[in-house]
Design an enzyme around this catalytic site. Structure first.
Site, mmCIF file in Angstrom:
data_model
loop_
_atom_site.group_PDB
_atom_site.id
_atom_site.type_symbol
_atom_site.label_atom_id
_atom_site.label_comp_id
_atom_site.label_asym_id
_atom_site.label_seq_id
_atom_site.Cartn_x
_atom_site.Cartn_y
_atom_site.Cartn_z
ATOM 1 N N VAL A 118 0.835 -1.203 0.000
ATOM 2 C CA VAL A 118 0.000 0.000 0.000
ATOM 3 C C VAL A 118 0.872 1.255 0.000
ATOM 4 O O VAL A 118 0.552 2.254 -0.657
ATOM 5 C CB VAL A 118 -0.945 0.007 1.227
ATOM 6 C CG1 VAL A 118 -1.742 1.303 1.286
ATOM 7 C CG2 VAL A 118 -1.888 -1.193 1.186
ATOM 8 N N CYS A 119 1.986 1.194 0.718
ATOM 9 C CA CYS A 119 2.838 2.379 0.922
ATOM 10 C C CYS A 119 3.255 3.080 -0.370
ATOM 11 O O CYS A 119 3.118 4.308 -0.471
ATOM 12 C CB CYS A 119 4.062 2.007 1.747
ATOM 13 S SG CYS A 119 3.671 1.367 3.397
ATOM 14 N N PRO A 120 3.758 2.370 -1.388
ATOM 15 C CA PRO A 120 4.188 3.096 -2.587
ATOM 16 C C PRO A 120 3.049 3.789 -3.324
ATOM 17 O O PRO A 120 3.271 4.808 -3.990
ATOM 18 C CB PRO A 120 4.836 2.009 -3.450
ATOM 19 C CG PRO A 120 4.274 0.718 -2.968
ATOM 20 C CD PRO A 120 4.059 0.926 -1.501
ATOM 21 N N GLU A 122 0.610 5.424 -1.955
ATOM 22 C CA GLU A 122 0.423 6.712 -1.288
ATOM 23 C C GLU A 122 1.586 7.656 -1.588
ATOM 24 O O GLU A 122 1.391 8.830 -1.920
ATOM 25 C CB GLU A 122 0.334 6.517 0.225
ATOM 26 C CG GLU A 122 -0.816 5.682 0.704
ATOM 27 C CD GLU A 122 -0.797 5.558 2.215
ATOM 28 O OE1 GLU A 122 -1.799 5.947 2.835
ATOM 29 O OE2 GLU A 122 0.215 5.100 2.782
ATOM 30 N N ILE A 123 2.800 7.137 -1.444
ATOM 31 C CA ILE A 123 3.999 7.972 -1.579
ATOM 32 C C ILE A 123 4.090 8.575 -2.973
ATOM 33 O O ILE A 123 4.371 9.769 -3.132
ATOM 34 C CB ILE A 123 5.248 7.137 -1.251
ATOM 35 C CG1 ILE A 123 5.222 6.714 0.220
ATOM 36 C CG2 ILE A 123 6.519 7.925 -1.547
ATOM 37 C CD1 ILE A 123 6.252 5.657 0.578
#
Length: 265
Positions: A118-120, A122-123
């Site tokens: 999920v993190c990438p 958002e980033i």
């Protein structure tokens, strides 16, 4: 779980320095080593580790955790200051939060770990919209507990391979976990941060905060809308109703004057 950190228990001296092992059998540590090598001691260590592992597996499947109740930095209070290493433009830099006071708004967001799922999304979404935040005199800062070397490796990996590519804002390293703890987003038993997001005004005051659990990504659109509303209400004679966007009708914070808004909807 989408983002989970494993942990290893280390036996170390109170000092941060590393000392070479002594070869003498008369060393005081020999009795301690014998204790660890005894059947009863090793069985105890194994059983304890097995219990922790089973809990970790359960957490992975649930995609949700229960954070410990720390004192959270509340909206309306000064944001905890910090200075830390970061990666920007494929270089190592220093970032100090208080340097933005009197100059810019700050969107400070935490994410669990590099090289996850999920993190990438958002980033890179924040990076792709960075020019819009710049027009609102706002800096974006991302934070995780990873090292600057991990950040750099992730930035140097292209997006099609699960990397980030070049970003338009710094990624901060919180290897000591002190920043995550001070903002109340640290998951203590995993050593990673929840998806906390804070909007900090030019006076260094927290004006907005949200905290998502690990499996839920955040909306750049909603962050942008909230930032625009916060800046608009810098005028003390106006407040923004639910879902307000720039160009839409606002409201007067007065019992009589607010009727003008309600009569028009």
């Amino acid at each position: 779980m989408a983002c989970v950190a494993s942990s290893t228990t280390l036996i170390s001296s109170p000092s941060s320095r590393v000392f070479p092992a002594k070869s003498s059998l008369s060393s005081p540590s020999v009795s301690f080593l014998r204790t660890l090598s005894s059947p009863s001691a090793s069985a105890s260590l194994r059983s304890g580790f097995a219990r922790r592992s089973s809990l970790s597996s359960t957490s992975r499947r649930s995609f949700a955790v229960k954070a410990q109740a720390d004192d959270l930095p509340l909206v309306g209070n000064k944001a905890p200051d910090f200075e830390a290493e970061a990666v920007f433009d494929q270089e190592f830099i220093k970032v100090k939060l208080s340097d933005y006071i009197g100059k810019k708004y700050v969107i400070l967001f935490f994410y669990p770990l590099d090289f996850t799922f999920v993190c990438p999304t958002e980033i890179t979404a924040f990076s792709d919209r960075h020019s819009e935040f710049e027009k609102l005199n706002t800096e974006v800062l991302g934070v995780s507990v990873d090292s600057v070397f991990s950040h750099l490796a992730w930035v140097q990996t292209d997006r099609k391979s699960g990397g980030l590519g070049d970003l338009n804002y710094p990624l901060i390293s919180d290897v000591t976990k002190s920043i995550s703890k001070s903002f109340g987003v640290l998951i203590h038993d995993q050593g990673i941060a929840l998806r906390g997001l804070f909007i900090i005004d030019k006076e260094g005051v927290i004006q907005h905060s949200t905290i998502n659990n690990l499996g839920i990504g955040r909306s750049v659109d909603e962050t942008m809308r909230t930032l625009q509303a916060l800046q608009y209400t810098g005028n003390p004679d106006e407040v923004c109703p639910a879902g307000w966007k720039p160009g839409e009708k606002s409201m007067k914070p007065d019992p009589k004057l607010s009727k003008e808004y309600f009569s028009a909807i």
